[in-house]
Design an enzyme around this catalytic site. Structure first.
Site, mmCIF file in Angstrom:
data_model
loop_
_atom_site.group_PDB
_atom_site.id
_atom_site.type_symbol
_atom_site.label_atom_id
_atom_site.label_comp_id
_atom_site.label_asym_id
_atom_site.label_seq_id
_atom_site.Cartn_x
_atom_site.Cartn_y
_atom_site.Cartn_z
ATOM 1 N N ILE A 13 0.867 -1.182 0.000
ATOM 2 C CA ILE A 13 0.000 0.000 0.000
ATOM 3 C C ILE A 13 0.901 1.228 0.000
ATOM 4 C CG2 ILE A 13 -1.726 1.308 1.295
ATOM 5 C CD1 ILE A 13 -2.692 -1.408 2.453
ATOM 6 N N PHE A 14 0.677 2.112 -0.980
ATOM 7 C CA PHE A 14 1.500 3.325 -1.110
ATOM 8 C C PHE A 14 0.764 4.514 -0.505
ATOM 9 C CE2 PHE A 14 2.888 7.068 -3.668
ATOM 10 C CZ PHE A 14 4.201 7.112 -3.221
ATOM 11 N N GLY A 15 1.438 5.191 0.430
ATOM 12 C CA GLY A 15 0.900 6.398 1.048
ATOM 13 C C GLY A 15 1.722 7.608 0.676
ATOM 14 N N TYR A 16 1.065 8.680 0.282
ATOM 15 C CA TYR A 16 1.758 9.897 -0.150
ATOM 16 C C TYR A 16 1.245 11.140 0.572
ATOM 17 C CZ TYR A 16 -2.509 10.225 -2.885
ATOM 18 O OH TYR A 16 -3.831 10.267 -3.254
ATOM 19 N N GLY A 17 0.283 10.972 1.469
ATOM 20 C CA GLY A 17 -0.269 12.060 2.282
ATOM 21 C C GLY A 17 -0.137 11.677 3.741
ATOM 22 N N SER A 18 -1.224 11.784 4.488
ATOM 23 C CA SER A 18 -1.172 11.512 5.927
ATOM 24 C C SER A 18 -0.890 10.047 6.259
ATOM 25 C CB SER A 18 -2.460 11.963 6.610
ATOM 26 O OG SER A 18 -3.579 11.285 6.076
ATOM 27 N N GLU A 94 -10.540 6.779 3.080
ATOM 28 C CA GLU A 94 -10.224 7.430 1.809
ATOM 29 C C GLU A 94 -11.352 7.327 0.777
ATOM 30 O OE1 GLU A 94 -7.493 9.153 1.796
ATOM 31 O OE2 GLU A 94 -6.505 8.304 3.547
#
Length: 195
Positions: A13-18, A94
């Site tokens: 799982i790619f996270g780019y914000g919080s 999300e």
């Protein structure tokens, strides 16, 4: 959506914000990573976590941009039960706020000086595009900063989100630039002084 991943033993799982500093789900390992061909932009509106119906906050989304990359964290979730729990959590956090699941290629930053070829994995991420009702899109950065300084949701002020994101990215990726985010951060800091 959970059934889509029920046969997998592992899911990235790619996270780019919080998600970078607050993933909210159990994971086996995390690594710094890059989504190639994507740019982070503060174009998604948020009427729950970082804003309300009268004044939506602005949060990050990804837009396809062939010569760009977005840095963030990739989390590996192992086991069918953990994957189902993580996906369900992301649906509530999300997807219920205008995002859609996408599988994107992500290059994991090498931790070894001896590795010649980068490791690329397919990772689940959440992307909000102009088709959803909360999408705010691009605007003048000074106007965006004023909106961000004023907006507040149940998770706190919108400006806290933007400043946390910029600070976390500088710590994790000191050599990387994110012109959109870092310029917006400066405008937010100036707007806070004036407020």
């Amino acid at each position: 959506m959970e059934s889509m991943f029920s046969s997998n033993q592992s899911l990235w799982i790619f996270g780019y914000g919080s998600l970078i500093w607050n993933p909210g789900f159990q994971f086996s390992t995390s690594r710094k990573a890059y989504a190639i061909g994507w740019a982070r932009r503060m174009y998604q509106g948020n009427t729950y976590h970082r804003g309300d119906v009268k004044l939506p906050g602005r949060v990050a989304t990804l837009i396809e941009e062939s010569n760009s990359f977005t840095n963030g964290m990739v989390f590996r979730v192992d086991g069918k039960s953990a994957i189902a729990t993580a996906v369900k959590y992301l649906e509530q956090r999300e997807i219920d706020n205008g995002y859609a699941f996408r599988m994107v290629p992500v290059q994991i930053e090498s931790s070894s000086l001896h590795r010649h070829r980068p490791t690329v994995v397919m990772a689940l991420t959440c992307v909000a595009d102009e088709q959803n009702e909360l999408y705010l899109g691009p605007d003048d950065l000074i106007k965006m900063a004023r909106e961000i300084v004023t907006a507040k949701g149940c998770a706190g002020p919108n400006c806290e989100y933007v400043l946390n994101l910029a600070e976390n990215l500088r710590k994790l990726f000191p050599d990387d630039e994110d012109d959109h985010l870092f310029q917006l951060e400066q405008h937010v800091r100036m707007a806070k002084i004036r407020a």
